[in-house]
Design an enzyme around this catalytic site. Sequence first.
Site, mmCIF file in Angstrom:
data_model
loop_
_atom_site.group_PDB
_atom_site.id
_atom_site.type_symbol
_atom_site.label_atom_id
_atom_site.label_comp_id
_atom_site.label_asym_id
_atom_site.label_seq_id
_atom_site.Cartn_x
_atom_site.Cartn_y
_atom_site.Cartn_z
ATOM 1 N N GLY A 28 -41.466 7.585 -11.761
ATOM 2 C CA GLY A 28 -40.861 8.706 -12.473
ATOM 3 C C GLY A 28 -40.486 8.331 -13.896
ATOM 4 N N HIS A 34 -48.044 7.483 -18.225
ATOM 5 C CA HIS A 34 -48.295 7.975 -16.867
ATOM 6 C C HIS A 34 -49.308 9.125 -16.899
ATOM 7 C CE1 HIS A 34 -43.982 6.482 -16.411
ATOM 8 N NE2 HIS A 34 -44.616 5.782 -15.489
ATOM 9 N N GLY A 144 -52.045 1.328 -14.256
ATOM 10 C CA GLY A 144 -52.104 1.052 -15.688
ATOM 11 C C GLY A 144 -52.286 -0.429 -15.980
ATOM 12 N N LYS A 146 -50.995 -1.681 -18.344
ATOM 13 C CA LYS A 146 -49.671 -2.082 -18.845
ATOM 14 C C LYS A 146 -49.048 -3.133 -17.918
ATOM 15 C CE LYS A 146 -45.478 -1.587 -20.737
ATOM 16 N NZ LYS A 146 -44.521 -1.440 -19.688
ATOM 17 N N ASP A 147 -49.190 -2.896 -16.611
ATOM 18 C CA ASP A 147 -48.667 -3.845 -15.623
ATOM 19 C C ASP A 147 -49.847 -4.658 -15.100
ATOM 20 O OD1 ASP A 147 -45.675 -2.858 -15.053
ATOM 21 O OD2 ASP A 147 -46.956 -1.132 -15.423
ATOM 22 N N GLN A 150 -49.508 -6.811 -11.948
ATOM 23 C CA GLN A 150 -49.398 -5.911 -10.797
ATOM 24 C C GLN A 150 -50.777 -5.393 -10.392
ATOM 25 O OE1 GLN A 150 -46.350 -2.653 -10.527
ATOM 26 N NE2 GLN A 150 -48.064 -1.348 -11.047
ATOM 27 N N SER A 182 -43.135 2.925 -22.147
ATOM 28 C CA SER A 182 -42.497 2.446 -20.931
ATOM 29 C C SER A 182 -41.266 3.297 -20.661
ATOM 30 C CB SER A 182 -42.067 0.985 -21.111
ATOM 31 O OG SER A 182 -41.133 0.624 -20.110
#
Length: 281
Positions: A28, A34, A144, A146-147, A150, A182
């Site tokens: 969220g 996102h 993403g 971005k991570d 992960q 972010s």
Amino acid sequence: MKLTQTKEELRKALGELEGSVALVMTMGALHEGHLSLVRAARASAQNVVVSIFVNPLQFGPGEDYEAYPRDLEADMALLGTVGVEVVFAPAAEELYPREPLVRINPGPVAALYEGKTRPTHFAGVLQVVNKVLNLVHPDVAFFGQKDAQQLALIRTLVADLDIPVEIRSVPIKREESGLALSSRNAYLNDEERIEALAISQALIVGRDAAARGGAPDSVRALVQRHLEQAPGVTLDYLSLVDPETFGEIESGTAATRGLLVTAAWVGSTRLIDNMEVLFHE
Ligand code: AMP
């Protein structure tokens, strides 16, 4: 767009869908980063499911689980602009009616980089990713870049457990200033927002140095110097890793591609960023 908050509601909503399903998992506090995942999902399948869940298992003691921004109404409004069939936004008790006994062990990569500072983080991430994949059983799921660590671990999870889903990645969405979008940017005050620009700028310096013929060691050292000298920025880690395996590109080794990965504190906010660099042969 159907909002579901229990597993039962989700199951019903999924039962009414026809055709392929793409999943985007989020915590969220949605932003354009996102939405770029949601748009990629939209373009790839007949149906898009977005999960919104601040996963307690991936926060360590003293981290920002309680403070993490939550605004379901604003998130729904943003998702409405892209067009999503189902939103799954369960309460913590819905996904974890009790402490889970069976746990995912994310393996050795989870102890490096992010995992050094956040030792239980990736076990928590993979636990919830596995659960939501089992609940939604999408054809494809978007994550993403971005991570990046992960993403690498989720690919390993899916490969090692033979989870029947295709994992696709989406590039980092940045502000024009270079700052990676972010949800945690909301914690930054005006001064910190400017100080935070040093992070992406240092990575760009590294990328450019590699493009001019810099070797891995010197590129890493250069970026490290930039980050250490940046006012208001406290470096947590900077590493140069293989973009696929996330293994560290060791001193003296030649490489053609690398990923600079970093985390740094700006005030009391911990930000992460990464950038791919191409080395000359
Ligand atoms: P989060 O809500 O932080 O858990 O992020 C949910 C998903 O959005 C993850 O796959 C993130 O990697 C992705 N994401 C977050 N920020 C960005 C960004 N700036 N650009 C691209 N993807 C992002």
